[in-house]
Design a protein around this motif. Structure first.
Motif, PDB file in Angstrom:
ATOM      1  N   GLN A 187      -1.624   0.352 -15.233  1.00 53.90           N
ATOM      2  CA  GLN A 187      -2.503  -0.956 -15.622  1.00 53.90           C
ATOM      3  C   GLN A 187      -1.817  -0.999 -17.343  1.00 53.90           C
ATOM      4  O   GLN A 187      -1.672  -2.273 -17.739  1.00 53.90           O
ATOM      5  N   ASP A 188      -2.151   0.079 -17.916  1.00 52.35           N
ATOM      6  CA  ASP A 188      -2.050   0.175 -19.406  1.00 52.35           C
ATOM      7  C   ASP A 188      -0.462  -0.471 -19.791  1.00 52.35           C
ATOM      8  O   ASP A 188      -0.060  -0.807 -21.051  1.00 52.35           O
ATOM      9  N   GLU A 189       0.534  -0.326 -18.937  1.00 49.79           N
ATOM     10  CA  GLU A 189       1.772  -0.894 -19.024  1.00 49.79           C
ATOM     11  C   GLU A 189       1.948  -2.416 -18.731  1.00 49.79           C
ATOM     12  O   GLU A 189       2.987  -2.977 -18.879  1.00 49.79           O
ATOM     13  N   GLY A 190       0.778  -2.894 -18.146  1.00 47.17           N
ATOM     14  CA  GLY A 190       0.690  -4.159 -17.940  1.00 47.17           C
ATOM     15  C   GLY A 190       1.225  -4.527 -16.448  1.00 47.17           C
ATOM     16  O   GLY A 190       1.529  -5.661 -16.178  1.00 47.17           O
ATOM     17  N   LEU A 191       1.194  -3.468 -15.585  1.00 47.39           N
ATOM     18  CA  LEU A 191       1.657  -3.492 -14.158  1.00 47.39           C
ATOM     19  C   LEU A 191       0.454  -3.985 -13.481  1.00 47.39           C
ATOM     20  O   LEU A 191      -0.706  -3.537 -13.477  1.00 47.39           O
ATOM     21  N   SER A 192       0.616  -4.714 -12.478  1.00 47.97           N
ATOM     22  CA  SER A 192      -0.359  -4.999 -11.318  1.00 47.97           C
ATOM     23  C   SER A 192      -0.513  -4.038 -10.405  1.00 47.97           C
ATOM     24  O   SER A 192       0.092  -4.071  -9.382  1.00 47.97           O
TER      25      SER A 192
ATOM     26  N   VAL B 298       0.813  -1.155  -0.011  1.00 44.45           N
ATOM     27  CA  VAL B 298       0.046  -0.020  -0.170  1.00 44.45           C
ATOM     28  C   VAL B 298       0.853   1.152  -0.085  1.00 44.45           C
ATOM     29  O   VAL B 298       1.663   1.251   0.823  1.00 44.45           O
ATOM     30  N   VAL B 299       0.675   2.207  -1.027  1.00 47.31           N
ATOM     31  CA  VAL B 299       1.235   3.132  -1.071  1.00 47.31           C
ATOM     32  C   VAL B 299       0.730   4.553  -0.787  1.00 47.31           C
ATOM     33  O   VAL B 299      -0.372   4.517  -1.670  1.00 47.31           O
ATOM     34  N   THR B 300       0.801   5.423   0.167  1.00 45.37           N
ATOM     35  CA  THR B 300      -0.091   6.662   0.273  1.00 45.37           C
ATOM     36  C   THR B 300       0.535   7.732  -0.683  1.00 45.37           C
ATOM     37  O   THR B 300       1.593   7.964  -0.872  1.00 45.37           O
ATOM     38  N   GLY B 301      -0.402   8.597  -0.998  1.00 46.51           N
ATOM     39  CA  GLY B 301      -0.198   9.841  -1.815  1.00 46.51           C
ATOM     40  C   GLY B 301       0.607   9.475  -3.134  1.00 46.51           C
ATOM     41  O   GLY B 301       1.601  10.075  -3.619  1.00 46.51           O
ATOM     42  N   ALA B 302      -0.105   8.624  -3.810  1.00 46.80           N
ATOM     43  CA  ALA B 302       0.581   8.013  -4.890  1.00 46.80           C
ATOM     44  C   ALA B 302       0.263   8.570  -6.257  1.00 46.80           C
ATOM     45  O   ALA B 302       0.478   7.913  -7.234  1.00 46.80           O
ATOM     46  N   ASN B 303      -0.526   9.547  -6.280  1.00 42.88           N
ATOM     47  CA  ASN B 303      -1.287  10.041  -7.485  1.00 42.88           C
ATOM     48  C   ASN B 303      -0.121  10.968  -8.330  1.00 42.88           C
ATOM     49  O   ASN B 303      -0.490  11.350  -9.456  1.00 42.88           O
ATOM     50  N   ARG B 304       0.960  11.190  -7.567  1.00 43.73           N
ATOM     51  CA  ARG B 304       2.009  12.106  -8.335  1.00 43.73           C
ATOM     52  C   ARG B 304       3.257  11.906  -7.563  1.00 43.73           C
ATOM     53  O   ARG B 304       3.332  11.214  -6.479  1.00 43.73           O
ATOM     54  N   GLY B 305       4.283  12.553  -8.198  1.00 45.25           N
ATOM     55  CA  GLY B 305       5.601  12.581  -7.407  1.00 45.25           C
ATOM     56  C   GLY B 305       6.186  11.319  -7.112  1.00 45.25           C
ATOM     57  O   GLY B 305       6.042  10.384  -7.702  1.00 45.25           O
ATOM     58  N   ILE B 306       6.959  11.379  -5.822  1.00 41.24           N
ATOM     59  CA  ILE B 306       7.564  10.012  -5.584  1.00 41.24           C
ATOM     60  C   ILE B 306       6.851   9.014  -5.397  1.00 41.24           C
ATOM     61  O   ILE B 306       7.228   7.805  -5.412  1.00 41.24           O
ATOM     62  N   GLY B 307       5.641   9.078  -4.765  1.00 40.84           N
ATOM     63  CA  GLY B 307       4.733   8.053  -4.409  1.00 40.84           C
ATOM     64  C   GLY B 307       4.312   7.331  -5.755  1.00 40.84           C
ATOM     65  O   GLY B 307       4.539   6.161  -5.920  1.00 40.84           O
ATOM     66  N   PHE B 308       4.066   7.924  -6.621  1.00 44.42           N
ATOM     67  CA  PHE B 308       3.790   7.518  -8.241  1.00 44.42           C
ATOM     68  C   PHE B 308       4.973   6.658  -8.529  1.00 44.42           C
ATOM     69  O   PHE B 308       4.780   5.306  -9.174  1.00 44.42           O
ATOM     70  N   GLU B 309       6.078   6.997  -8.486  1.00 49.58           N
ATOM     71  CA  GLU B 309       7.255   6.634  -8.850  1.00 49.58           C
ATOM     72  C   GLU B 309       7.564   5.173  -8.196  1.00 49.58           C
ATOM     73  O   GLU B 309       7.971   4.470  -8.635  1.00 49.58           O
TER      74      GLU B 309
ATOM     75  N   LEU C  27      -2.117   1.519  -5.299  1.00 51.46           N
ATOM     76  CA  LEU C  27      -1.800   2.977  -5.489  1.00 51.46           C
ATOM     77  C   LEU C  27      -3.248   3.706  -4.850  1.00 51.46           C
ATOM     78  O   LEU C  27      -4.336   3.642  -5.296  1.00 51.46           O
ATOM     79  N   THR C  28      -2.852   4.602  -3.566  1.00 50.12           N
ATOM     80  CA  THR C  28      -3.767   5.188  -3.182  1.00 50.12           C
ATOM     81  C   THR C  28      -3.774   6.921  -3.501  1.00 50.12           C
ATOM     82  O   THR C  28      -2.659   7.204  -3.306  1.00 50.12           O
ATOM     83  N   SER C  29      -4.735   7.302  -3.271  1.00 52.57           N
ATOM     84  CA  SER C  29      -4.651   9.006  -3.285  1.00 52.57           C
ATOM     85  C   SER C  29      -6.234   9.481  -2.609  1.00 52.57           C
ATOM     86  O   SER C  29      -6.979   8.779  -2.722  1.00 52.57           O
ATOM     87  N   ARG C  30      -5.991  10.656  -2.387  1.00 53.72           N
ATOM     88  CA  ARG C  30      -7.143  11.203  -1.730  1.00 53.72           C
ATOM     89  C   ARG C  30      -8.260  11.422  -2.545  1.00 53.72           C
ATOM     90  O   ARG C  30      -9.280  11.541  -2.435  1.00 53.72           O
ATOM     91  N   ASP C  31      -7.675  12.045  -4.010  1.00 53.88           N
ATOM     92  CA  ASP C  31      -8.645  12.286  -4.695  1.00 53.88           C
ATOM     93  C   ASP C  31      -8.925  10.920  -5.923  1.00 53.88           C
ATOM     94  O   ASP C  31      -7.980  10.626  -6.365  1.00 53.88           O
ATOM     95  N   GLU C  32      -9.990  10.651  -5.762  1.00 56.07           N
ATOM     96  CA  GLU C  32     -10.411   9.304  -6.548  1.00 56.07           C
ATOM     97  C   GLU C  32     -10.115   9.623  -7.972  1.00 56.07           C
ATOM     98  O   GLU C  32      -9.577   8.687  -8.823  1.00 56.07           O
ATOM     99  N   GLN C  33     -10.522  10.789  -8.601  1.00 60.67           N
ATOM    100  CA  GLN C  33     -10.194  10.876 -10.165  1.00 60.67           C
ATOM    101  C   GLN C  33      -8.831  10.832 -10.599  1.00 60.67           C
ATOM    102  O   GLN C  33      -8.389  10.047 -11.303  1.00 60.67           O
ATOM    103  N   LYS C  34      -8.008  11.580  -9.598  1.00 57.43           N
ATOM    104  CA  LYS C  34      -6.549  11.760 -10.058  1.00 57.43           C
ATOM    105  C   LYS C  34      -6.009  10.320  -9.888  1.00 57.43           C
ATOM    106  O   LYS C  34      -5.224   9.816 -10.406  1.00 57.43           O
ATOM    107  N   GLY C  35      -6.393   9.550  -8.932  1.00 60.57           N
ATOM    108  CA  GLY C  35      -5.923   8.202  -8.352  1.00 60.57           C
ATOM    109  C   GLY C  35      -6.234   7.029  -9.699  1.00 60.57           C
ATOM    110  O   GLY C  35      -5.305   6.410 -10.095  1.00 60.57           O
ATOM    111  N   PHE C  36      -7.372   7.285 -10.065  1.00 63.68           N
ATOM    112  CA  PHE C  36      -7.922   6.553 -11.068  1.00 63.68           C
ATOM    113  C   PHE C  36      -6.948   6.442 -12.500  1.00 63.68           C
ATOM    114  O   PHE C  36      -6.565   5.599 -13.179  1.00 63.68           O
ATOM    115  N   VAL C  37      -6.771   7.945 -12.819  1.00 65.61           N
ATOM    116  CA  VAL C  37      -6.162   8.000 -14.143  1.00 65.61           C
ATOM    117  C   VAL C  37      -4.833   7.578 -14.117  1.00 65.61           C
ATOM    118  O   VAL C  37      -4.293   6.871 -14.926  1.00 65.61           O
TER     119      VAL C  37
END
Ligand code: NDP
Length: 243
Positions: free
Chosen positions: A51-56, A10-21, A35-45
């Motif tokens: 996922q499109d890169e084939g990652l779990s 579980v990774v927090t604050g992962a919609n951008r920046g270091i968390g996403f990486e 992958l978690t984020s407080r904003d659903e829309q940003k997290g989904f995108v």
């Protein structure tokens, strides 16, 4: 319960920046990433991007300052996977990078106490509540890795002035690392803090000297430590760093 034999992270604050990486690198290393984020829309995108890169990678909403949100993700993880192997406490804010008048590096004497409280809520109490939520699951399976994103600005040895909200919160998350580590000594649960260095993100700014992969590297390494790996330490560039 899912039948995956991948480690669940579980990774927090992962919609951008270091968390996403961190999510990207851990998924590439074969972990099942939540992958978690407080904003659903940003997290989904961004989740879809991986996922499109084939990652779990799977998305779940998580606001670390909301105990209801923390309860919901704990229930989801327990029901879906039965365990949480790795927790990355990455979400963070740097509220006093500029003061109310737009001046850089506000003094401790000018810091509104609300700003300090907010930094503590997100940078420390969130990670504390997440440890309370997930360490029991880790204990049940006798496996856990917890990585707390700290900062050189929280180092007591070289503590400078200014930016008290951020500094105090990052020193505190280091204390949390030590406390949780001490209380899990009997288990195969390794809890460590790390400083990513000065990284080009919204927080770090464009003048920062590190790219995302370098900023995420030590956290990814700590997330995948072998059972005889270090615990209760502070790292930068995979090397021990003074508290
Ligand atoms: P960013 O500002 O780029 O990203 C911060 C992330 O945290 C965003 O996803 C943000 O979500 C999220 N976040 C903030 N508040 C909450 C909350 N209440 N619940 C859930 N998520 C939240 O920061 P970085 O990627 O640069 O930093 C990541 C970590 O690394 C932080 O802990 C930071 O202190 C630490 N660090 C960074 C350094 C750097 O140079 N960049 C240096 C040293 C440490 P949203 O998009 O919704 O705001």
């Amino acid at each position: 319960m899912s039948s995956t034999d991948k480690k669940i992270v579980v990774v927090t604050g992962a919609n951008r920046g270091i968390g996403f990486e961190i999510c990207k690198q851990l998924a590439k290393n074969g972990l099942q990433v939540i992958l978690t984020s407080r904003d659903e829309q940003k997290g989904f995108v961004v989740c879809k991007q991986l996922q499109d890169e084939g990652l779990s990678v799977q998305f779940h909403q998580l606001d670390v300052s909301d105990s209801g949100s923390i309860n919901r993700i704990r229930e989801f993880i327990e029901g879906e996977y039965g365990c949480c192997d790795v927790l990355i406490n990455n979400a963070g804010i740097f509220p006093d990078s500029v003061d109310a008048s737009g001046n850089d590096w506000p003094s401790v004497f000018d810091a509104p106490i609300e700003m300090v409280r907010t930094a503590m809520e997100i940078n420390v109490y969130g990670p504390l509540l997440l440890c309370q939520a997930f360490v029991p699951l880790m204990k049940k399976h006798n496996y856990g890795r917890i990585v707390n994103l700290s900062s050189g600005m929280g180092q007591l040895t070289h503590m400078g002035g200014k930016c008290p909200a951020y500094r105090i919160s990052k020193t505190s998350i280091n204390a949390l690392t030590r406390i949780v580590s001490e209380e899990t000594l009997e288990q195969n649960i390794l809890v460590n803090s790390m400083c990513p260095g000065w990284v080009k993100t919204d927080m770090g700014g464009s003048g920062a000297i590190r790219e995302l992969p370098e900023g995420a590297d030590t956290a990814v390494w700590l997330a995948m430590l072998p059972d005889d790996g270090p615990r209760g330490k502070f790292f930068r560039d995979r090397k021990e760093f003074e508290w």
